[in-house]
Design a protein around this motif. Structure first.
Motif, PDB file in Angstrom:
ATOM      1  N   THR A  32     -75.145 -45.380  49.921  1.00 21.18           N
ATOM      2  CA  THR A  32     -74.404 -46.565  50.330  1.00 21.18           C
ATOM      3  C   THR A  32     -74.187 -46.568  51.838  1.00 21.18           C
ATOM      4  OG1 THR A  32     -72.288 -45.437  50.034  1.00 21.18           O
ATOM      5  CG2 THR A  32     -73.180 -46.620  48.131  1.00 21.18           C
TER       6      THR A  32
ATOM      7  N   ASN B   2     -65.838 -50.415  47.914  1.00 19.58           N
ATOM      8  CA  ASN B   2     -66.769 -50.290  46.800  1.00 19.58           C
ATOM      9  C   ASN B   2     -66.024 -50.348  45.466  1.00 19.58           C
ATOM     10  OD1 ASN B   2     -65.620 -47.776  46.401  1.00 19.58           O
ATOM     11  ND2 ASN B   2     -67.179 -46.717  47.588  1.00 19.58           N
ATOM     12  N   LYS B   3     -66.795 -50.238  44.399  1.00 23.14           N
ATOM     13  CA  LYS B   3     -66.197 -50.393  43.072  1.00 23.14           C
ATOM     14  C   LYS B   3     -65.138 -49.346  42.798  1.00 23.14           C
ATOM     15  CE  LYS B   3     -69.858 -52.610  40.442  1.00 23.14           C
ATOM     16  NZ  LYS B   3     -70.779 -52.497  39.320  1.00 23.14           N
ATOM     17  N   LYS B  62     -75.525 -56.854  41.378  1.00 25.23           N
ATOM     18  CA  LYS B  62     -75.926 -56.222  42.633  1.00 25.23           C
ATOM     19  C   LYS B  62     -76.360 -57.295  43.606  1.00 25.23           C
ATOM     20  CE  LYS B  62     -77.578 -51.735  41.084  1.00 25.23           C
ATOM     21  NZ  LYS B  62     -78.732 -50.823  41.076  1.00 25.23           N
ATOM     22  N   GLU B  69     -75.059 -48.258  43.716  1.00 29.19           N
ATOM     23  CA  GLU B  69     -73.683 -48.397  43.255  1.00 29.19           C
ATOM     24  C   GLU B  69     -72.865 -47.145  43.544  1.00 29.19           C
ATOM     25  OE1 GLU B  69     -74.183 -51.629  39.661  1.00 29.19           O
ATOM     26  OE2 GLU B  69     -73.292 -49.671  39.297  1.00 29.19           O
TER      27      GLU B  69
END
Lengths: 73, 146
Positions: A32, B2-3, B62, B69
């Motif tokens: 990421t 982020n998640k 996405k 992810e």
């Protein structure tokens, strides 16, 4: 997570490689953008596999991207 | 953000609302000495329902096929948070074993409601510990760690 003994030239190499963005490098390395940011700022030490992937993204060896500043053995 | 970070914030919100709910019920039952009715509970119940729907929003598609992810750093952060939560469970279980000593009644009985409070309290605190450890490791910032 970070290490003061491990340095890197990722930011400079990104700009030297067609001003690659952090997202582009992250896509090439399979991580990421947050991870690239953390590595650049020294807050995260990548695994050996990730270090190789980042180096390969620049077409360089790991030693040319990362530097170790610890005591000599 | 982020998640994992979003999930941690949602968990903190749910834990705080849980604490507020039990605090409200405790005040109603033991201080005001009245049973809370549906009209008393529905505002909190509405917030619960909203928070239960939040995970659906988190599961977005996405933005690009190459988008990752979770990477090694995310997994390491989650692993450390799980370890912290596991340690918290053991500490809380030990602490919880001492609570009945202080709430035992004159005939030696322990109120049944205390078990619910203890169990839910442990769950809420462990959830808070996990979420806080996640957010601290990411740096509390929501904008991609900057």
């Amino acid at each position: 997570m970070g290490s003061s003994q491990l340095s890197n030239k990722i930011r400079r190499l990104r700009f030297e490689n067609g001003e690659m963005t952090q997202q582009q490098l992250a896509d090439k390395a399979g991580v990421t953008r947050q991870t690239i940011i953390a590595i650049e700022s020294g807050k995260y030490t990548p695994s050996l596999l990730l270090a190789f992937r980042i180096a390969r993204a620049f077409g360089l060896s790991v030693e040319e991207v990362f530097g170790y500043e610890g005591d000599d053995l | 953000m982020n998640k994992t970070q979003k999930g941690a914030w949602v968990s903190i919100a749910m834990a705080l609302i849980c604490i507020a709910t039990f605090g409200y019920i405790y005040v109603q039952l033991f201080i005001l000495r009245k049973l809370p009715g549906l009209t008393d509970i529905w505002p909190l119940a509405t917030i619960y329902c909203v928070l239960l729907i939040m995970p659906v929003i988190l599961m977005r598609k996405k933005q690009s096929p190459q988008e990752v992810e979770k990477d090694e750093r995310d997994r390491m952060i989650e692993k450390r948070a799980v370890i912290a939560a596991f340690v918290a469970v053991w500490i809380l279980l030990f602490a919880a074993s001492l609570i009945p000593r202080f709430i035992v009644e004159l005939d030696g009985a322990i109120p049944v409601w205390s078990l619910a409070f203890i169990n839910v309290g442990i769950l809420v605190i462990v959830l808070l510990v996990y979420s806080v450890v996640v957010l601290v490791q990411y740096g509390w910032r929501g904008k991609d760690g900057k």
